[in-house]
Design an enzyme around this catalytic site. Structure first.
Site, PDB file in Angstrom:
ATOM      1  N   CYS B 152     193.722  55.014  83.436  1.00  0.00           N
ATOM      2  CA  CYS B 152     192.715  55.765  84.184  1.00  0.00           C
ATOM      3  C   CYS B 152     192.379  55.068  85.494  1.00  0.00           C
ATOM      4  O   CYS B 152     191.546  54.163  85.534  1.00  0.00           O
ATOM      5  CB  CYS B 152     191.460  55.947  83.339  1.00  0.00           C
ATOM      6  SG  CYS B 152     190.179  56.867  84.197  1.00  0.00           S
ATOM      7  N   CYS B 155     188.774  55.234  86.588  1.00  0.00           N
ATOM      8  CA  CYS B 155     187.856  54.384  85.826  1.00  0.00           C
ATOM      9  C   CYS B 155     187.993  52.923  86.243  1.00  0.00           C
ATOM     10  O   CYS B 155     187.002  52.213  86.360  1.00  0.00           O
ATOM     11  CB  CYS B 155     188.154  54.455  84.330  1.00  0.00           C
ATOM     12  SG  CYS B 155     188.270  56.097  83.669  1.00  0.00           S
ATOM     13  N   ASP B 156     189.205  52.472  86.426  1.00  0.00           N
ATOM     14  CA  ASP B 156     189.453  51.040  86.498  1.00  0.00           C
ATOM     15  C   ASP B 156     189.940  50.538  87.856  1.00  0.00           C
ATOM     16  O   ASP B 156     190.024  49.328  88.082  1.00  0.00           O
ATOM     17  CB  ASP B 156     190.479  50.639  85.422  1.00  0.00           C
ATOM     18  CG  ASP B 156     190.041  51.099  84.027  1.00  0.00           C
ATOM     19  OD1 ASP B 156     188.830  51.223  83.818  1.00  0.00           O
ATOM     20  OD2 ASP B 156     190.914  51.323  83.180  1.00  0.00           O
TER      21      ASP B 156
END
Lengths: 107, 349
Positions: B152, B155-156
């Protein structure tokens, strides 16, 4: 009871010097899974308030601590005991799975 | 057998004391919420089980959605899903934030067991659980997941400022991730096992034009290096078989998705591709009263819009199915015209 926020200013007192094990939830506003798992953590915090503390650390506002604890993915949950990281869990999980990961500290 | 009583508005009480609903929708992506909008507007009062931590589905992990019609300036994935949910709730959809742990699909009453121990029952199920990120299939994946290995980017990616990272894959999501990651990283390799991309032309061009992105063609990742965090990968040339190492701070995997069928793989017929088999262009699965929609039946297109269309089909199919059940029930209650009704039913079937 929702998990309270900690910052770089309060981290030492609230986390490192805490008598109880502390779960630190590393999160950010832009992280969908972080928001999804937040009520689950609140519920675990409420149900196990006598055993553990659960606090939230915003990685945007506290980048130094995110870097220090080598966060590369969020949500990340680190359990601190006696000032040391004793357990790391990465990723949003359903409540039973998260409780299983934290079993050593809440049962 | 549960005793089923009609109170006139499709709410029944079963022998377990639970309310027998018309429709339970499992899944909260575009397919699930669109099915809910249609079912709710048909006054079927759907219950939508949204999961506990993946509410909104795959679009929750995307940023700008530029190809959903009606949003000329684009819309953020999570905003789009929030709006779909509002629209579904506006017409009476009930949303539950829990995970399905077990399903009983045989017979006229379908049972859905939830993570909190509760059981919900309905006459029809719409199964729209989508798909899950495909893994590389390497043993070190489990250990390094969340430690430099990610599925992701939105997300990261934030944690890879001024780092050197790689994206594995050649489709739209790989291009999107690579392009997005250049906001943070100094260098983004795209590792692809062929010499051409599956991604749409516009996504390809955006990646080709990006100075921070470098394509590495005809390679597959055979090993991820690192014990506590990702330090690099071993690449195998898919043409020559040659191995080489590439130093990296992070690795993002975008090699496709697999339909999430683990709750139903032994209950519903699947296709050779692993998706739930449906009858023609309908959403009807191999079990009467169970309908499937979205990525879980679609190995090819997998778009928010096609999933939404698929959710519509499922809601309409379920509506017809329930109407036919009601007609059959009404026929049973009129002994005088029973023969005529049976004849009509035979024709209808």
């Amino acid at each position: 009871m929702s998990a309270r926020a900690v910052t770089e200013a309060t981290f030492e007192q609230e986390v490192l010097k805490n008598d109880k094990p502390v779960v630190v939830d590393f999160w950010a506003e832009w992280c969908g899974p972080c928001r999804a798992v937040s009520p689950i953590l609140d519920a675990i915090a409420t149900e196990h308030a006598e055993k553990i503390d659960i606090v939230k650390l915003n990685v945007d506002e506290n980048p130094g601590l995110a870097m220090k604890y080598q966060i590369t993915a969020i949500p990340a949950f680190k359990v601190f005991q006696g000032g040391e990281v004793v357990k790391t869990v990465v990723g949003a999980k359903p409540k039973p799975a998260l409780e299983a990961d934290l079993a050593a500290y809440i049962s | 057998m549960p005793s089923v009583e009609s109170n006139g508005c499709h709410t029944y009480v079963t022998n377990q004391g639970a309310v027998l609903r018309d429709i339970i929708i499992i899944g909260s992506g575009p397919a699930g919420f669109t099915a809910a909008i249609y079912a709710a507007r048909a006054e079927l009062k759907p219950l939508l089980i949204a999961s506990s931590v993946e509410i909104g589905g795959e679009l929750m992990n995307t940023t700008e959605v530029e190809n959903f019609p009606g949003f000329p300036e684009g819309i953020m994935g999570p905003d789009l899903m929030g709006q779909m949910q509002q629209q579904a709730e506006r017409f009476g959809t009930e949303v539950v934030y829990d995970d399905v742990v077990e399903l009983e699909l045989d017979g006229p009453v379908k049972r859905v067991k939830l993570g909190n121990g509760g059981v919900e029952e309905a006459r029809a199920i719409i199964y729209a659980t989508g798909s899950a990120y495909r893994k590389l299939g390497l043993p070190e994946e489990e250990v390094l997941s969340g430690h430099g290995l990610s599925w992701c980017a939105t997300c990261d990616g934030f944690f890879f400022r001024q780092k050197t990272i790689a994206v594995v894959g050649g489709g739209d999501s790989a291009m999107e991730e690579a392009t997005f990651l250049t906001r943070f990283a100094d260098k983004v390799y795209v590792l692809h096992r062929r010499d051409e991309l599956k991604a749409s032309k516009i996504m390809q061009q955006r990646a080709f034009d990006n100075e921070k992105i470098e394509f590495v063609w005809n390679v597959e990742v055979t090993q991820i290096h690192g014990t506590e965090a990702v330090t690099g990968v071993t690449l195998r040339d898919t043409v020559t078989g040659e191995l080489r190492a590439l130093d990296l701070d992070g690795l993002f995997v975008a090699i496709g998705n697999d339909p999430r069928t683990h709750l139903v793989h032994d209950k519903l017929d699947l296709t050779p591709e692993g998706t739930i088999a449906v009858d023609g262009r309908s959403s009807r699965t191999s079990v009467p009263g169970v309908f499937a929609a979205g990525d879980v039946i679609d190995p090819h297109y997998r778009q928010a819009v096609t999933a939404a269309g698929s959710g519509t089909v499922a809601a309409l199919d379920a509506e017809h199915y329930l109407a036919a059940l009601d007609d059959a029930g009404a026929a049973d209650e009129e002994p005088a015209s029973a023969e005529a009704s049976v004849a009509e039913l035979a024709v209808a079937n």
